[in-house]
Design a protein around this motif. Structure first.
Motif, mmCIF file in Angstrom:
data_model
loop_
_atom_site.group_PDB
_atom_site.id
_atom_site.type_symbol
_atom_site.label_atom_id
_atom_site.label_comp_id
_atom_site.label_asym_id
_atom_site.label_seq_id
_atom_site.Cartn_x
_atom_site.Cartn_y
_atom_site.Cartn_z
ATOM 1 N N GLU A 60 0.824 -1.199 0.000
ATOM 2 C CA GLU A 60 0.000 0.000 0.000
ATOM 3 C C GLU A 60 0.866 1.260 0.000
ATOM 4 N N GLU A 61 0.239 2.394 -0.278
ATOM 5 C CA GLU A 61 0.958 3.660 -0.228
ATOM 6 C C GLU A 61 1.241 4.050 1.222
ATOM 7 N N HIS A 62 2.432 4.625 1.443
ATOM 8 C CA HIS A 62 2.851 5.061 2.773
ATOM 9 C C HIS A 62 2.975 6.581 2.791
ATOM 10 N N TYR A 63 2.688 7.148 3.954
ATOM 11 C CA TYR A 63 2.869 8.590 4.116
ATOM 12 C C TYR A 63 4.291 8.864 4.586
ATOM 13 N N ASP A 64 4.983 9.748 3.918
ATOM 14 C CA ASP A 64 6.358 10.118 4.248
ATOM 15 C C ASP A 64 6.334 11.480 4.939
ATOM 16 N N TYR A 65 6.580 11.481 6.263
ATOM 17 C CA TYR A 65 6.525 12.732 7.016
ATOM 18 C C TYR A 65 7.604 13.712 6.565
ATOM 19 N N THR A 66 8.760 13.193 6.139
ATOM 20 C CA THR A 66 9.846 14.091 5.753
ATOM 21 C C THR A 66 9.544 14.819 4.452
ATOM 22 N N MET A 67 8.760 14.184 3.567
ATOM 23 C CA MET A 67 8.448 14.784 2.273
ATOM 24 C C MET A 67 7.007 15.297 2.193
ATOM 25 N N ASN A 68 6.208 14.977 3.219
ATOM 26 C CA ASN A 68 4.796 15.367 3.234
ATOM 27 C C ASN A 68 4.065 14.862 1.991
ATOM 28 N N THR A 69 4.376 13.610 1.622
ATOM 29 C CA THR A 69 3.762 13.011 0.439
ATOM 30 C C THR A 69 3.444 11.549 0.726
ATOM 31 N N THR A 70 2.679 10.935 -0.166
ATOM 32 C CA THR A 70 2.438 9.497 -0.085
ATOM 33 C C THR A 70 3.027 8.837 -1.325
ATOM 34 N N GLY A 71 3.408 7.574 -1.163
ATOM 35 C CA GLY A 71 3.955 6.839 -2.295
ATOM 36 C C GLY A 71 4.054 5.367 -1.965
ATOM 37 N N ARG A 72 4.143 4.548 -2.977
ATOM 38 C CA ARG A 72 4.244 3.101 -2.797
ATOM 39 C C ARG A 72 5.724 2.727 -2.731
ATOM 40 N N PRO A 73 6.151 2.030 -1.633
ATOM 41 C CA PRO A 73 7.580 1.735 -1.483
ATOM 42 C C PRO A 73 8.031 0.664 -2.469
ATOM 43 N N GLU A 74 9.291 0.687 -2.760
ATOM 44 C CA GLU A 74 9.879 -0.336 -3.630
ATOM 45 C C GLU A 74 11.230 -0.723 -3.037
ATOM 46 N N PRO A 75 11.440 -1.968 -2.610
ATOM 47 C CA PRO A 75 10.501 -3.092 -2.712
ATOM 48 C C PRO A 75 9.440 -3.057 -1.627
ATOM 49 N N ALA A 76 8.517 -4.013 -1.679
ATOM 50 C CA ALA A 76 7.459 -4.084 -0.683
ATOM 51 C C ALA A 76 8.055 -4.338 0.711
ATOM 52 N N VAL A 77 7.386 -3.801 1.733
ATOM 53 C CA VAL A 77 7.897 -3.853 3.103
ATOM 54 C C VAL A 77 7.341 -5.079 3.842
ATOM 55 N N PRO A 78 8.205 -5.943 4.410
ATOM 56 C CA PRO A 78 7.697 -7.064 5.212
ATOM 57 C C PRO A 78 6.932 -6.554 6.435
ATOM 58 N N LEU A 79 5.794 -7.154 6.730
ATOM 59 C CA LEU A 79 5.062 -6.803 7.929
ATOM 60 C C LEU A 79 5.840 -7.250 9.168
ATOM 61 N N VAL A 80 5.594 -6.578 10.279
ATOM 62 C CA VAL A 80 6.297 -6.901 11.529
ATOM 63 C C VAL A 80 5.339 -7.609 12.483
ATOM 64 N N PRO A 81 5.851 -8.563 13.278
ATOM 65 C CA PRO A 81 4.988 -9.266 14.232
ATOM 66 C C PRO A 81 4.525 -8.339 15.353
ATOM 67 N N ILE A 82 3.265 -8.427 15.679
ATOM 68 C CA ILE A 82 2.705 -7.665 16.787
ATOM 69 C C ILE A 82 2.333 -8.593 17.933
#
Length: 298
Positions: A60-82
């Protein structure tokens, strides 16, 4: 070491018998720093994940606080265990038939209008995870570290809860005078000291920071049930009085003025927004058990 919530300082149901129909049981996980294995119930620990099943990733698209924009990361980000919890450690939680293990992961980047982590829920039969187990990936570089938990062992405990923010308005109007009298007489605030258990927990009522937002199932339209609350803190400056486990209490000399020992306040090193929480829900009517979520903070 087990963890035990102190006995309620007052008999809630005798003082407020109108609350009896609203009583729910939750399972406080009481996470504490440790080194759980993939076979253990844990918060933030490695998962019992089949080697033949790909590790879930976020596309999914992520919000980048440093750039104040959204974008889809490349490569995809592994989910973390909760959270990983065995049925034996979750009394009262309705597991789907044929399963005995709950696993919740999420992407800790900000998503959507309210900048929330994006969770996934997996139920499985632990006995079917035979042979090799897929190693739990190391969190990707650059993730917001306080948006995913440090590995913790858990000390599950079932407790009774009553609603505060989820209390119907008409019932609150009936009880308000008695709530105020209790506060005057004992210093106990119903919402902080007697209602919902704080911290990371299964079942019961969500540990809302703001007003309740219960999602509806997109499939059948019914309101979803609360499955999991992941809070930034295990208690706050008021709720510790009644919810801090007996085993974690300390006198002032031992703790330098604090009322608790060690990492009991924030064992998983989380800070979700402004000390908020993520709430995971599920529909128990639809066979596929769809999940929903909400996020709020101060």
């Amino acid at each position: 070491m087990s963890r035990h919530t102190p006995v309620r300082p007052v008999d809630v149901e005798s003082l407020f018998p109108e609350l009896l129909p609203f009583r729910r049981e939750s399972v406080r996980l009481h996470p504490r720093p440790g080194a759980p294995t993939c076979k253990d119930s844990s918060v933030g620990g490695p998962l019992l994940w089949p080697f033949t099943e790909p590790w879930p990733v976020c596309r999914e698209e992520h919000y980048d606080y440093t750039m104040n924009t959204t974008g889809r990361p490349e490569p995809a980000v592994p989910l973390v265990p909760i959270v990983q919890v065995h049925r034996a450690d979750a009394p009262g939680v309705p597991f789907p038939e044929g399963t005995d293990l709950l696993q919740v992961l999420w992407c800790p980047y900000a998503h959507g209008e309210f900048c929330y982590p994006l969770p996934q829920v997996h139920w499985r039969d632990s006995s079917a995870v035979g042979g090799d187990v897929l190693p739990t990936p190391t969190p990707a570089a650059g993730l917001p570290e306080d948006w995913y938990p440090e590995p913790c062992v858990v000390h599950p405990e079932q407790v009774a809860e009553y609603p505060s923010r989820d209390l119907p308005d008409e019932l609150y109007d009936v009880l308000r005078g008695r709530f105020d009298a209790l506060l005057t007489e004992t210093g106990l605030r119903y919402s902080h000291h007697l209602a919902e258990a704080p911290g990371i927990k299964l079942g019961g009522y969500p540990g809302w920071t703001q007003e309740p937002v219960w999602p509806d199932c997109e499939g059948c339209g019914s309101r979803m049930e609360h499955l999991l609350t992941v809070s930034s803190w295990e208690f706050d400056g008021e709720s510790w009085r009644t919810w801090l486990p007996d085993e974690d209490r300390a006198d002032e000399n031992e703790s330098g003025g604090r009322r608790w020992k060690g990492d009991a306040h924030n064992p998983a090193a989380l800070c979700l927004g402004d000390a908020g929480g993520v709430y995971v829900f599920e529909c128990r009517t639809c066979p596929e058990r769809p999940a929903g979520h909400w996020f709020d903070c101060s």
